[in-house]
Design a protein around this motif. Structure first.
Motif, PDB file in Angstrom:
ATOM      1  N   ASP A 281      48.238  17.929  71.234  1.00 52.02           N
ATOM      2  CA  ASP A 281      49.424  17.595  70.692  1.00 52.02           C
ATOM      3  C   ASP A 281      49.124  16.342  69.954  1.00 52.02           C
ATOM      4  O   ASP A 281      49.082  15.221  70.388  1.00 52.02           O
ATOM      5  CB  ASP A 281      50.408  17.344  71.963  1.00 52.02           C
ATOM      6  N   LEU A 282      49.075  16.531  68.573  1.00 51.85           N
ATOM      7  CA  LEU A 282      48.699  15.323  67.747  1.00 51.85           C
ATOM      8  C   LEU A 282      49.975  14.181  67.817  1.00 51.85           C
ATOM      9  O   LEU A 282      49.547  12.922  67.377  1.00 51.85           O
ATOM     10  CB  LEU A 282      48.388  15.671  66.332  1.00 51.85           C
ATOM     11  N   GLU A 283      50.811  14.544  68.044  1.00 50.55           N
ATOM     12  CA  GLU A 283      52.048  13.447  68.016  1.00 50.55           C
ATOM     13  C   GLU A 283      51.791  12.525  69.030  1.00 50.55           C
ATOM     14  O   GLU A 283      52.295  11.427  69.202  1.00 50.55           O
ATOM     15  CB  GLU A 283      53.494  14.147  68.127  1.00 50.55           C
ATOM     16  N   ALA A 284      51.077  12.921  70.151  1.00 51.79           N
ATOM     17  CA  ALA A 284      50.720  12.343  71.236  1.00 51.79           C
ATOM     18  C   ALA A 284      49.420  11.546  71.269  1.00 51.79           C
ATOM     19  O   ALA A 284      48.902  10.383  71.612  1.00 51.79           O
ATOM     20  CB  ALA A 284      50.800  12.860  72.683  1.00 51.79           C
ATOM     21  N   ALA A 285      48.237  12.359  70.681  1.00 49.58           N
ATOM     22  CA  ALA A 285      47.042  11.951  70.626  1.00 49.58           C
ATOM     23  C   ALA A 285      46.690  11.230  69.642  1.00 49.58           C
ATOM     24  O   ALA A 285      45.813  10.182  69.950  1.00 49.58           O
ATOM     25  CB  ALA A 285      46.237  13.356  70.220  1.00 49.58           C
ATOM     26  N   VAL A 286      47.336  11.067  68.623  1.00 48.78           N
ATOM     27  CA  VAL A 286      46.995  10.132  67.581  1.00 48.78           C
ATOM     28  C   VAL A 286      47.505   8.751  67.979  1.00 48.78           C
ATOM     29  O   VAL A 286      46.732   7.707  68.056  1.00 48.78           O
ATOM     30  CB  VAL A 286      47.809  10.235  66.306  1.00 48.78           C
ATOM     31  N   PRO A 287      48.757   8.447  68.381  1.00 46.97           N
ATOM     32  CA  PRO A 287      48.731   7.202  69.199  1.00 46.97           C
ATOM     33  C   PRO A 287      48.440   6.675  70.335  1.00 46.97           C
ATOM     34  O   PRO A 287      47.785   5.541  70.538  1.00 46.97           O
ATOM     35  CB  PRO A 287      50.483   7.066  69.278  1.00 46.97           C
ATOM     36  N   GLY A 288      47.811   7.717  71.147  1.00 44.14           N
ATOM     37  CA  GLY A 288      46.916   7.535  72.133  1.00 44.14           C
ATOM     38  C   GLY A 288      45.571   7.200  71.679  1.00 44.14           C
ATOM     39  O   GLY A 288      45.342   6.078  72.435  1.00 44.14           O
ATOM     40  N   ALA A 289      44.974   7.763  70.891  1.00 44.08           N
ATOM     41  CA  ALA A 289      43.815   7.069  70.228  1.00 44.08           C
ATOM     42  C   ALA A 289      43.680   5.902  69.860  1.00 44.08           C
ATOM     43  O   ALA A 289      42.834   5.282  70.000  1.00 44.08           O
ATOM     44  CB  ALA A 289      42.971   8.355  69.683  1.00 44.08           C
TER      45      ALA A 289
END
Length: 497
Positions: A281-289
């Motif tokens: 889920d890139l909507e979560a992965a990008v801010p997570g990373a």
């Protein structure tokens, strides 16, 4: 000294302006050297306080006080429930003075006030968690197979006098990570805070006295690592030393501890890998990373500084991460709306900028590092480096700044991916972003790191042990395991005849 930030509350400002002494044997005393050292506000680069410069003689006095408190006096007589009550009282005081402690953390370390406030709440939670263990710290009955009748059992006993040396990136939290389990186990302590961030440790000392801990149980000596820290690590009357900081300094701690073979735990550096798979889920992965590397301006031992992204989403993820970093607002931690504060010092700022320049000269592509206007403070903007390679210094060495090294991968061979993760001297943390939990379990099993998070970054719960493999350190903090490192295990066997 410079004028303090105008948004500071009176309590924090008044504390900063005080005369700052050493806490030894329940009293605030001047350093034997008579010297003071300066404390900077990293958000402005200006001097805000002067603190007593403890030296080897002060470490001697503090260790002697801790030794007396452990070997005699009131502390050894306290029941586990009494230790628990003292810790719970301390947690209440930390919470009651939370705003003041958060502001001191900002002025000491530079982090945004909102981040500091969350950290204070987590600190109080850690103290309460460890208070619960004080009454549950027991051994067990052991059935023996020897001839005859036996009653055999084990007991856990406090290791003794503990020297604790803490870092500057999370000054209050790191102090509590070490103090709370050691106190729950029944140890006495000499705490040496980082010279860059002594203020909150000294305020914590006042709260420890207010909570009612007996004299000598907690002693705090501010000063420099080369003298006060080295003297504490080598002291023959210290039974154990616990250190958080760089791997290089950790190795010197080990050498210093050899004199009396004191026990050592080390929480050291990291160069943590983060994997983003195409099904994530890139909507979560990008801010997570992004938060994994930019949080606290990258000054985190578990920072996700090596990013491996599947080739199918690599370009998108790198662009989104660069845009995310560009949106973060840098500024003094006391200002409203600030996302990232400064680095801890001019030396650290120049070090991080040097790594960025070296990475670019070695062939990395600077995707994001917005130009900062001139001004005060030690700021480095969030930086994304693409086209990095495993042999580059920016990929192999801990930078301790907001610098992300991105690399693509193009298959799901778990052995190869684990090889990428494990191609490091460190083994502190790893992150995995995917919807395929079977694959996540398999990859987590193959990664040599003390902590692995899936679809999250660094789950910071008091119950979850934290520590590293390889050159990331020895031992575990947090959780039940934290009490083990402050105890000795004794076996007792009684022949019943």
């Amino acid at each position: 000294m410079s004028t303090l930030h105008p948004r500071l509350d009176a309590a924090a400002a008044d504390f900063i302006r005080r005369e700052h002494r050493l806490l030894i044997d329940g009293r605030w005393v001047a350093a034997s050297s008579g010297r003071l050292f300066e404390v900077e506000d990293p958000g402005t680069g200006r001097i805000i306080a002067r603190v007593a410069e403890g030296v080897a003689r002060d470490i001697d006095l503090a260790v002697d006080a801790a030794r007396r408190a452990f070997d005699g006096g009131d502390w050894p007589k306290l029941k586990p429930a009494d230790r628990s009550r003292l810790l719970l009282r301390l947690a209440d005081l930390i919470e009651r003075h939370g705003d003041e402690l958060a502001q001191l953390e900002v002025m000491d370390n530079g982090k945004p006030l909102a981040v500091a406030r969350r950290g204070i709440l987590g600190t109080a939670d850690m103290v309460r968690y460890m208070a619960g263990w004080a009454t549950k710290f027991n051994g067990e009955a052991v059935p023996l197979s020897m001839p005859g009748e036996w009653h055999a059992y084990t007991v856990r006993e406090a290791v003794g006098v503990v020297g604790q040396i803490i870092p500057w990136n999370f000054p209050l939290s790191m102090a509590i990570w070490k103090l709370a389990p050691a106190l729950a186990a029944g140890c006495t302590i000499v705490l040496k805070p980082a010279e860059q961030t002594p203020l909150n440790a000294l305020r914590l000392g006042e709260l420890i006295l207010e909570a009612g801990f007996p004299a000598g149980v907690v002693n705090i000596v501010t000063g420099f690592g080369a003298e006060a820290g080295a003297a504490l690590a080598a002291h023959p009357k210290v039974d154990k030393v616990a250190f958080t900081g760089s791997t290089q300094t950790g190795k010197r701690i080990v050498q210093a501890a050899l004199g009396n073979l004191k026990k050592v735990t080390l929480e050291l550096g990291g160069k943590s890998p983060v994997f983003i798979f195409p099904d994530a889920d890139l909507e979560a992965a990008v801010p997570g990373a992004a938060n994994a590397i930019f949080f606290n301006s990258g000054q985190v031992c578990s920072a996700g500084s090596r990013l491996y992204v599947h080739a199918r989403v690599y370009e998108r993820v790198v662009a989104d991460l660069a845009a995310y970093g560009d949106r973060l607002r840098l500024g003094h931690g006391m200002e409203e709306g600030v996302d990232l504060g400064p680095l801890i010092s001019r030396v650290q700022m120049e070090r991080v900028r040097g790594y960025i320049e070296k990475g670019c000269s070695d062939g990395a592509t600077l995707v994001s590092q917005r130009r900062l206007d001139g001004g005060d403070g030690f700021f480095v903007a969030p930086t994304v480096l693409a086209d990095t390679r495993a042999e580059m210094s920016v990929v192999r060495e801990e930078i301790f700044g907001p610098v992300l090294c991105a690399m693509p991968f193009d298959d799901d061979d778990l052995e190869r991916l684990a090889g990428l993760a494990n191609d490091s001297d460190y083994g502190l943390f790893a992150g995995i972003w995917t919807r395929d939990f079977g694959m996540a379990h398999k990859l987590a099993k193959r990664i040599r790191a003390g902590s692995v998070s899936v679809n999250a970054h660094m789950v910071n719960d008091p119950a979850l042990p934290f520590g590293g493999f390889k050159q990331s350190g020895w031992g575990r903090e947090r959780g039940r395991e934290a009490l083990d490192i402050y105890s000795e295990l004794k076996s007792v066997a009684i022949n019943l005849g």
